[in-house]
Scaffold this active site. Sequence first.
Site, short mmCIF file in Angstrom:
data_model
loop_
_atom_site.label_atom_id
_atom_site.label_comp_id
_atom_site.label_asym_id
_atom_site.label_seq_id
_atom_site.Cartn_x
_atom_site.Cartn_y
_atom_site.Cartn_z
N GLN A 89 0.33 37.40 78.56
CA GLN A 89 -0.65 36.34 78.36
C GLN A 89 -1.91 36.51 79.21
OE1 GLN A 89 2.61 35.33 77.19
NE2 GLN A 89 1.21 35.42 75.48
N ASN A 90 -1.93 37.47 80.12
CA ASN A 90 -3.14 37.68 80.92
C ASN A 90 -4.20 38.29 80.00
OD1 ASN A 90 -5.14 38.89 82.76
ND2 ASN A 90 -3.74 38.12 84.31
N ARG A 91 -5.41 37.77 80.11
CA ARG A 91 -6.47 38.16 79.17
C ARG A 91 -7.39 39.26 79.72
NH1 ARG A 91 -8.03 32.05 78.63
NH2 ARG A 91 -7.42 32.28 80.79
#
Length: 169
Positions: free
Chosen positions: A46-48
């Site tokens: 989920q880290n962008r």
Amino acid sequence: MEKTHMPELVSHQFDPVYDEHSRILILGTMPSVKSREHQFYYMHPQNRFWKVLSSLLEWEFPATTEQKKQMLLCNHIALWDVLASCEIHGSADSSIKSPVVNDFKPLFARTQIQSVYTNGRKADELYRKYSLPATGRAAIYLPSTSPANASFSLDRLLASWQVILEGIW
């Protein structure tokens, strides 16, 4: 019996990404649990971070660690973390205690880095407090790409992170 959440002493276990052509340095705080498991930066799904960089650089999304390194190096970007070690609960930057910072002088000596950027408030705070006096190089704060920074949409992150493009070329 309730499990106590004791901080874990964590040491950074993988190298910075850079070469002699690196012009900017992006600093996180400390690798997340997922990043420590995978031995590379920003590996939480989920880290962008990788989505933001590949979009800004107009680069195909890098799926593998080697593709991520290639994207960074081809665009003159160095990547590391402020901390060499700390006590931390899981991946929560807010829980960091006993920080020990990395020594950036050798990295600066081997590169063409002119601009330093911090990914998130805690990285910025730690860099300013512990590293700036030693390096004399100010850092530019960027909002965190972490899933914990849910108030920032991808579009807002892209708008804020666009500033890194000035230092690359």
